[in-house]
Every structure is written in C-alpha cells, then in structure tokens.
Motif scaffolding. Structure first.
Motif, PDB file in Angstrom:
ATOM      1  N   ARG A  46     -48.102  19.426 -13.922  1.00 27.54           N
ATOM      2  CA  ARG A  46     -46.887  19.012 -14.289  1.00 27.54           C
ATOM      3  C   ARG A  46     -46.064  19.516 -14.687  1.00 27.54           C
ATOM      4  NH1 ARG A  46     -50.433  13.882 -14.905  1.00 27.54           N
ATOM      5  NH2 ARG A  46     -52.006  14.334 -13.309  1.00 27.54           N
ATOM      6  N   VAL A  47     -45.796  19.827 -15.690  1.00 27.75           N
ATOM      7  CA  VAL A  47     -44.618  20.892 -16.229  1.00 27.75           C
ATOM      8  C   VAL A  47     -43.275  21.299 -15.129  1.00 27.75           C
ATOM      9  CG1 VAL A  47     -43.797  22.943 -17.333  1.00 27.75           C
ATOM     10  CG2 VAL A  47     -45.949  21.706 -18.131  1.00 27.75           C
ATOM     11  N   VAL A  48     -43.490  22.067 -14.361  1.00 27.05           N
ATOM     12  CA  VAL A  48     -43.098  21.919 -13.050  1.00 27.05           C
ATOM     13  C   VAL A  48     -42.205  21.040 -12.891  1.00 27.05           C
ATOM     14  CG1 VAL A  48     -42.831  23.180 -10.260  1.00 27.05           C
ATOM     15  CG2 VAL A  48     -44.416  24.460 -12.700  1.00 27.05           C
ATOM     16  N   ASN A  49     -43.409  20.404 -12.304  1.00 26.73           N
ATOM     17  CA  ASN A  49     -42.594  18.856 -11.936  1.00 26.73           C
ATOM     18  C   ASN A  49     -41.849  18.002 -13.196  1.00 26.73           C
ATOM     19  OD1 ASN A  49     -44.366  18.905  -9.668  1.00 26.73           O
ATOM     20  ND2 ASN A  49     -45.669  17.463 -10.662  1.00 26.73           N
ATOM     21  N   VAL A  50     -41.751  18.498 -14.174  1.00 32.57           N
ATOM     22  CA  VAL A  50     -41.173  17.521 -14.649  1.00 32.57           C
ATOM     23  C   VAL A  50     -39.629  18.391 -15.216  1.00 32.57           C
ATOM     24  CG1 VAL A  50     -41.146  17.128 -17.737  1.00 32.57           C
ATOM     25  CG2 VAL A  50     -43.151  16.591 -16.142  1.00 32.57           C
ATOM     26  N   ALA A  51     -40.044  19.827 -15.304  1.00 30.93           N
ATOM     27  CA  ALA A  51     -38.728  21.002 -15.100  1.00 30.93           C
ATOM     28  C   ALA A  51     -37.811  20.537 -14.009  1.00 30.93           C
ATOM     29  CB  ALA A  51     -39.452  22.540 -14.502  1.00 30.93           C
ATOM     30  N   GLY A  52     -38.815  20.891 -12.585  1.00 32.74           N
ATOM     31  CA  GLY A  52     -37.857  20.333 -11.389  1.00 32.74           C
ATOM     32  C   GLY A  52     -36.940  18.546 -11.292  1.00 32.74           C
ATOM     33  N   ARG A  53     -37.420  18.065 -11.876  1.00 39.02           N
ATOM     34  CA  ARG A  53     -37.224  16.760 -12.383  1.00 39.02           C
ATOM     35  C   ARG A  53     -36.165  16.649 -12.845  1.00 39.02           C
ATOM     36  NH1 ARG A  53     -40.559  11.843 -15.350  1.00 39.02           N
ATOM     37  NH2 ARG A  53     -39.833  13.215 -17.123  1.00 39.02           N
ATOM     38  N   GLN A  54     -35.957  17.187 -14.136  1.00 40.55           N
ATOM     39  CA  GLN A  54     -34.789  17.809 -15.106  1.00 40.55           C
ATOM     40  C   GLN A  54     -33.698  18.416 -14.124  1.00 40.55           C
ATOM     41  OE1 GLN A  54     -35.206  15.878 -17.569  1.00 40.55           O
ATOM     42  NE2 GLN A  54     -34.863  17.638 -19.072  1.00 40.55           N
ATOM     43  N   MET A 162     -32.811  26.452 -15.407  1.00 48.36           N
ATOM     44  CA  MET A 162     -33.792  25.307 -14.977  1.00 48.36           C
ATOM     45  C   MET A 162     -34.870  26.545 -13.847  1.00 48.36           C
ATOM     46  SD  MET A 162     -34.732  22.972 -16.741  1.00 48.36           S
ATOM     47  CE  MET A 162     -36.153  22.575 -15.639  1.00 48.36           C
ATOM     48  N   ASN A 163     -33.953  26.667 -12.794  1.00 49.69           N
ATOM     49  CA  ASN A 163     -34.426  27.580 -11.734  1.00 49.69           C
ATOM     50  C   ASN A 163     -35.524  29.279 -11.893  1.00 49.69           C
ATOM     51  OD1 ASN A 163     -33.841  25.858  -9.758  1.00 49.69           O
ATOM     52  ND2 ASN A 163     -31.465  26.800  -9.548  1.00 49.69           N
ATOM     53  N   SER A 164     -34.768  29.414 -12.932  1.00 50.08           N
ATOM     54  CA  SER A 164     -35.973  30.270 -13.724  1.00 50.08           C
ATOM     55  C   SER A 164     -36.553  30.146 -14.334  1.00 50.08           C
ATOM     56  CB  SER A 164     -35.087  31.459 -14.782  1.00 50.08           C
ATOM     57  OG  SER A 164     -33.414  32.153 -13.530  1.00 50.08           O
ATOM     58  N   ILE A 165     -36.847  29.198 -15.144  1.00 54.32           N
ATOM     59  CA  ILE A 165     -37.545  28.802 -15.888  1.00 54.32           C
ATOM     60  C   ILE A 165     -38.770  28.383 -15.169  1.00 54.32           C
ATOM     61  CG2 ILE A 165     -38.678  26.529 -17.087  1.00 54.32           C
ATOM     62  CD1 ILE A 165     -36.222  26.639 -18.938  1.00 54.32           C
ATOM     63  N   PHE A 167     -39.283  29.084 -11.992  1.00 51.96           N
ATOM     64  CA  PHE A 167     -40.251  30.239 -11.434  1.00 51.96           C
ATOM     65  C   PHE A 167     -41.061  31.316 -12.320  1.00 51.96           C
ATOM     66  CE2 PHE A 167     -36.250  30.845  -8.078  1.00 51.96           C
ATOM     67  CZ  PHE A 167     -36.554  30.427  -7.717  1.00 51.96           C
ATOM     68  N   GLN A 168     -40.644  31.344 -13.836  1.00 51.04           N
ATOM     69  CA  GLN A 168     -41.458  31.864 -14.013  1.00 51.04           C
ATOM     70  C   GLN A 168     -42.703  30.588 -14.554  1.00 51.04           C
ATOM     71  OE1 GLN A 168     -40.562  34.338 -16.126  1.00 51.04           O
ATOM     72  NE2 GLN A 168     -42.535  34.356 -17.197  1.00 51.04           N
ATOM     73  N   PHE A 169     -43.135  29.342 -14.761  1.00 48.15           N
ATOM     74  CA  PHE A 169     -44.327  28.758 -14.607  1.00 48.15           C
ATOM     75  C   PHE A 169     -44.906  29.556 -13.627  1.00 48.15           C
ATOM     76  CE2 PHE A 169     -42.156  25.519 -17.445  1.00 48.15           C
ATOM     77  CZ  PHE A 169     -43.535  25.463 -18.718  1.00 48.15           C
ATOM     78  N   ASP A 170     -44.691  29.269 -12.532  1.00 46.65           N
ATOM     79  CA  ASP A 170     -45.519  30.315 -11.473  1.00 46.65           C
ATOM     80  C   ASP A 170     -45.913  31.007 -10.839  1.00 46.65           C
ATOM     81  OD1 ASP A 170     -46.171  29.208  -8.491  1.00 46.65           O
ATOM     82  OD2 ASP A 170     -44.221  31.442  -7.933  1.00 46.65           O
ATOM     83  N   LYS A 171     -44.911  32.263 -11.618  1.00 42.58           N
ATOM     84  CA  LYS A 171     -45.563  33.114 -12.623  1.00 42.58           C
ATOM     85  C   LYS A 171     -46.429  33.124 -12.931  1.00 42.58           C
ATOM     86  CE  LYS A 171     -44.011  38.187 -13.793  1.00 42.58           C
ATOM     87  NZ  LYS A 171     -42.857  38.889 -13.816  1.00 42.58           N
TER      88      LYS A 171
END
Length: 476
Positions: A46-54, A162-165, A167-171
């Motif tokens: 959910r967080v990654v989706n919101v970050a990608g949506r940003q 935002m890309n770094s964020i 990737f950090q969530f995925d890591k």
C-alpha cells in the motif's frame, strides 16, 4: 495389572501433553509470524502504491501546469486544485507515517525512510507552493511562468528522491521476508526434534507396554475360558429360574385380569340394576305424579283469571310441567329403555337414533332388521346397547359429523355392531398408551371394558378428516 495401567497411563499422558503443547506452541508461533509478515507486506505494498502515485501525480500536475500557463486546451477532466490537494494530503500522510487504509492506519518505523522523507520535504514544499501560484486565479502571467520554471527545475530532484524511497521500501520488505524464512527454518527444525523425541519417549514405551500386556492376556486366556464355562452353566440355571418366574408372573397376571373382569362385570351389573330401578321410580313414581299435576293444571284452564298476567303465568306453568314430564321420560329412557326388554336390541337402537337426531340436529341412520328379534341374553343386549349409546354420544359431541350410522347384523353365530361417522376423525396412536391399551378418553375405556365382559372383539378405524368407524363383534 491395575497398578501397571495407572503407572503407564500417567507417564504417557504427561509426555504426550508436553509434546503436544510444544508442537502447538511452535505451530501457533509460526502462524503468528507468517500472518504478521503478510500483513506488513500488504501494508508495504500500500505504501509503495501511494509513493508511486505521488510520482505520477507530480508529473500530471506538471503537465497540467504547463498547459494552464500556455493556455493550451486539453481533455483532462480532473480539477487542478483537487489533484493538488490529493498530492499534498498523500505526502503529509507519508511524512507522518500514518497512511489511512480501509478502517485503520498503516504505520512503519524506519530511520532511513524518515530521513529520506524529511530531506524530500523542502523539495515538495517548493514544488507545491509554485503549483499553488499556477493554480491561483489572482496570479499574473509572469508570476505563473516563473513558478512553472521553478517546478520544472525541482521536479527531477523530487522524482529521484521518490524513486529512492520506493527502492528503500522494497529493500526493507525483502529483508523482512528473509528474516521470516530464517525463523521458519528454525521452527521447522524444532518441530522435527520434538516429533523425534515424542517417538522415542512416547510411542516406543507404548509398543513395549503393549507387547507386555498382550503376553499377560495370552497367559490368562485359559483361565478366562474356564471361568466362562462355569459362568455358562450358571447362566443356564439362571435362565431356567427366570422362565419359571415368568410363568408364575403370567399366571398371576391372568388371575388378576380375571378378577378385574369379574369385579367390573359385577359393578356394571349393579349399575344396570340400579339404572333399571331408578328408571322405574322415575316413570312410575315421579312421572305419574307429574302427569296428575298436568291433568289438574289443564282442568284449571277453564277458570278465567281477572289479571292477564296471572293467565300468562299459568300458561307458562302448564308448558313447564309438560317439559318436565318430557325430560323425565327421556332420562328414564336413557337409564333403561323399556323398548329394549319388550322388542329387542334392534328396535331400541332404532329409537335411540331417532331421539339422538331430534336432540342434536345431526342425521343419525339405523341399518338393521327390526322385524325379527335377535335371540341373545339380556346382559348381552344391555351391553351392546350401552356400547352403541356411548359411541353415539362421542360422535355427536366430538366428531363434528354430518351423518352418523349405526348398523346391527347377525352373521351365523356372531352379532356385529358398527357405529360410523363422517366427522373429523383422530389418530389412533393418540388414543393408546405405551402398552397399547386404550386410555380413558371419550368413553373408550367403558366401551373396551363392556366388550371384554361380553368376550367380544373391538376394532377402531379412524383417520384425520376421514371419519371414525367402531366395530364390535360378539359370539352368540
């Protein structure tokens, strides 16, 4: 043997309970960790989706800003202000680490992510302020162009951060999966060790104990067979004794039934004699007196009363005397009809049907030969008449019938009395007790007793909404 069973059962129970508790604890722990990790991974998605949506929203806002500043027509239906407010609310939710999902909030704890979001905030604020200027209707064209330049200059930095964020969530999600895998390996290994220990400490002692118990049972088999032989002989003697006791009980029961029949017969005979005497007293005593009273009253009709009320009361008195005489005759007939002794059972039943039809308004029909009297004893005539009388009363009171039929016929050396109606009927099972005997209901017990005293047979045929038929057969 008993002490060995208790000792073995106690030891095995303790080992088994401990092993089950450990396995259950390990299983529940693994399930808890899996569910927790799955929930966290779901939240991470959910967080990654919101970050990608940003990222998508920032690019869309930039596009709309360019179109708005250059006054270029477009087909994007979303409002610039609503899209900008959504972008700002999502950034504040990510920054505060509380993302609303369904009915709750998704939170996370990660110092690197906190640092990255705080570093992103100045860039976001700069882009947001310039987009607000572009979206304001009070800003001039020059101010909008300068704000657009600021947005275009800051957007690459925003997208990179935002890309770094993301990737950090995925890591971090991948690290949690690796940690869960390690814990699962540990729990599986511990479960296998517990199962091995259970086999060594529980199942192996069970096998040894079973082998020892089987050997003891085999050694005692001969002694058990000898005991069974003695027990069989004792059982044979017991069976013979039980048969003798059963025979004595049956004789006692038959004797009691005979005494009950004799007692019931004497009681019914006494009742009939008392009814006969009382009927004669009513007919010859009170009936004659009432008849005389009626004659005297009719003679007084010639007297002229000066008061019309007295004349009316006298007429009512004469009618009342006539009603009393008729009621007395009816009671006398019900107690002991004279037509039964004078003309026989068929004539008495025919007269009974006529009177019942007149009093109840129900169609009552008699079928039988009244010309030739059936030769039978007086107790039999009285018994069959009482049975018909009782059955007719039951049909009138309880059957709600439109037609009732009484049939009397002689078949060789048998007399068959049948009472049938087309009423509502009933279930035969509701009329009998658990032992199959008829209950004292609606006079059925009286009918059954009189039939037994006449050494006859009684049969009741009834179904719900299909009427009822009572058949009594007596040997002459």
């Amino acid at each position: 043997m008993e002490r060995l069973d208790k000792r073995v059962a106690g030891n095995l129970t303790r080992f088994y309970v401990v092993a089950l508790c450990v396995v259950a604890l390990l299983t529940i722990s693994g399930l808890f960790l899996i569910r927790r990790t799955i929930r966290n991974l779901n939240h991470d998605s959910r967080v990654v989706n919101v970050a990608g949506r940003q990222r998508m929203l920032s690019q869309r806002l930039t596009k709309l800003a360019i179109l708005k500043v250059n006054n270029i027509e477009h087909h994007d239906s979303v409002r610039f202000g609503a899209l900008l407010a959504l972008w700002k609310d999502s950034h504040e939710d990510l920054l505060s680490k509380k993302l609303p999902v369904d009915r709750g909030f998704v939170t996370w704890k990660s110092p690197p992510l906190d640092t990255m979001f705080h570093q992103l905030t100045p860039v976001f604020d700069r882009i947001y302020n310039n987009l607000s200027i572009i979206g304001s209707d009070t800003s001039g064209q020059g101010g909008r162009e300068r704000a657009l330049a600021e947005v275009l200059a800051s957007e690459p930095d925003f997208l990179s951060r935002m890309n770094s964020i993301v990737f950090q969530f995925d890591k971090e999600s991948f690290e949690r999966l690796e940690n869960l895998e390690r814990i699962e390996w540990i729990l599986d290994l511990m479960t296998i060790l517990v199962l091995v220990a259970e086999g060594l400490l529980i199942f192996r002692p069970v096998v040894n104990t079973t082998r020892r118990v089987v050997r003891m049972l085999t050694e005692s088999e001969d002694a058990l067979q000898l005991s069974n032989q003695k027990l069989k002989e004792s059982n044979n003697q017991l069976v013979e004794t039980q048969k003798e006791l059963l025979r004595l009980e049956e004789e006692k029961y038959e004797l009691q039934l005979t005494e009950d029949r004799v007692r019931a017969g004497a009681l019914i005979e006494g009742q009939e004699e008392e009814r006969k005497r009382f009927a004669l007293e009513l007919h010859d005593g009170i009936g004659q007196m009432l008849t005389g009273l009626k004659l005297h009253a009719e003679k007084l009709k010639a007297v002229q009363f000066h008061d019309e009320k007295h004349q009316k009361r006298f007429d009512q008195l004469v009618v009342l005397i006539q009603d009393i005489i008729q009621t007395t005759r009816q009671i006398s007939f019900n107690l002991m009809p004279s037509v039964l002794s004078d003309f026989g059972l068929a004539s008495a039943l025919k007269l009974l049907c006529q009177q019942a039809a007149d009093l109840s308004g129900v169609k009552v029909v008699f079928e039988g030969e009244t010309g030739e009297r059936i030769q039978m004893s007086r107790p039999m005539e009285i018994g069959l008449y009482r049975i018909a009388q009782e059955a007719l009363n039951n049909a009138v009171k309880h059957a709600n019938a439109d037609e009732i039929k009484i049939k009397l016929e002689q078949n060789k050396n048998h007399v068959v009395l049948e009472i049938a109606d087309d009423g509502k009927g009933f279930l035969i099972s509701n009329l009998k007790s658990e032992e199959g005997q008829f209950l004292t209901r609606n006079g059925m017990e009286n009918i059954r007793t009189r039939t037994q005293l006449l050494h006859g047979e009684m049969q009741i045929i009834s179904k719900v909404d299909s009427g009822t038929r009572l058949v009594v057969q007596v040997d002459l």
